[in-house]
Write a protein that holds these residues in place. Structure first.
Motif: not given
Ligand SMILES: CC(C)(CO)C(=O)C(=O)O
Ligand SMILES: NC(=O)C1=CN([C@@H]2O[C@H](COP(=O)(O)OP(=O)(O)OC[C@H]3O[C@@H](n4cnc5c(N)ncnc54)[C@H](OP(=O)(O)O)[C@@H]3O)[C@@H](O)[C@H]2O)C=CC1
Length: 315
Positions: A84, A119-120, A179-180, A183, A194, A241, A244
């Motif tokens: 990421n 992927m989660t 998204a990262n 969140t 999430l 979830f 990470s």
């Molecule tokens: C599932 C997601 C998209 C959450 O931001 C992710 O990539 C992570 O947990 O690092």
């Protein structure tokens, strides 16, 4: 596990207890109740060139991991960082905070494939990767047009990793990073899933405010990213979830703040579009005595009032 199960020759690089465990028991993926287990060759470092090297460490460890496995990378090896954050190959030169050791700038970009993995997954205590969705992978060339990607992509798809090749890998990277950025750091601060961010008005407002700052920078570079309604749906669809980054916070590991937060913040500031909401969130993370916070209410109040003031200043 999927690749090895499909009969491909897989070598896994690991260290310490993880290496011993893989040597003894192989690798395992629990995909929503279906267990995929396979024996693989497990080594401390690669000693000969591979067809493809997937680098699945945390982004700040990429340079060190590649340097330690340089023997595995020949002139024809595809190098696929599966991390990421803002990739080191996104701009002509690595952005600040994306190349900690200087090793990444030296890679042949014509053999680097950008990857966006949806992927989660969490690793269970007994070393099984537990996934709550079908792995979906987009690959795209970091530079150039050389080499045939066909065999690699066919092998991945045949093994059950839904893979496409895209000409718009930079857009896909930014969509995932949206998204990262919105969140991961918030979840590490507060200790929430999430779906909780999606359901809780205060958390959602902070996430959306941070997304707004990120989207404005992307827009200035010519990338149109999806709106907050998309992000809201993604949060609710992802369910309970834990990101990470929250998993890392709970385990006391280094957070991936450099590639996910500091790199885009530095580039946006250079473009005259400082991401002030994200900066305020980072300040809360840096002053937290332990993560996630036991009582995040004061931090959330600070962040909410910061976002409200910034919105008022814009008016
Ligand atoms: C599932 C997601 C998209 C959450 O931001 C992710 O990539 C992570 O947990 O690092
Ligand atoms: N988890 C998820 O749901 C998602 C994660 N991602 C991204 O995928 C990337 C990987 O994340 P994730 O799998 O969660 O990370 P983990 O921290 O679970 O796994 C990384 C592994 O790499 C090992 N490692 C690091 N450096 C080396 C080295 N030099 N040699 C051998 N092993 C090494 C670590 O070993 P050790 O334990 O010894 O430190 C660790 O086992 C990150 O960028 C993450 O943001 C993307 C989408 C979803």
């Amino acid at each position: 596990a999927l690749l090895a199960q499909a009969g491909l020759e897989v070598t896994v690089v690991a260290r310490g207890a993880r290496l011993e465990c893989i040597r003894a028991e192989g690798v395992a993926l629990n995909d929503r109740g279906t267990l995929h287990q396979a024996r693989v060759t497990a080594v401390e470092a690669l000693t000969e060139p591979m067809d493809a090297v997937f680098v699945t460490v945390k982004s700040q460890d990429l340079g060190a991991a590649l340097a330690a496995n340089a023997a595995g990378i020949g002139p024809d090896t595809w190098v696929i960082p599966m991390v990421n954050g803002l990739p080191f190959w996104f701009f002509d030169q690595p952005a600040p905070f994306t190349d900690h050791t200087g090793d990444l700038a030296r890679l042949n970009r014509e053999r680097v494939l950008g990857a966006v993995l949806l992927m989660t997954v969490q690793t269970s205590a007994d070393g099984v990767a537990v996934s709550s969705n079908t792995p979906t992978l987009s690959l795209g060339r970091a530079a150039g047009q050389g080499g045939d990607l066909g065999p690699l992509v066919q092998a991945l798809n045949a093994a059950g990793v839904r893979t496409d090749v895209t000409d718009t890998i930079r857009t896909k990277v930014l969509v995932k990073l949206l998204a990262n950025v919105a969140t991961n750091p918030l979840s590490a601060l507060v200790g929430c899933s999430l779906a909780e961010i999606g359901r809780n008005e205060a958390l959602r407002t902070i996430a959306f405010g941070i997304a707004d700052g990120f989207r404005a920078w992307a827009k200035a570079m010519g990338y149109d990213l999806p709106p907050n309604a998309w992000l809201g749906d993604l949060l609710l669809d992802a369910g309970e979830f834990e990101t990470s980054m929250l998993q890392d916070a709970r385990a006391g590991r280094t957070l991936e703040l450099d590639a996910i937060c500091r790199a885009p913040m530095a580039m946006a500031a250079q473009a005259g579009l400082p991401m002030t909401g994200l900066k305020a969130l980072l300040a809360e993370l840096e002053k937290a005595p332990a993560l996630p916070l036991r009582d995040p209410s004061a931090a959330l109040k600070n962040l909410t009032s910061h976002l409200t003031h910034t919105a008022l200043e814009r008016i």
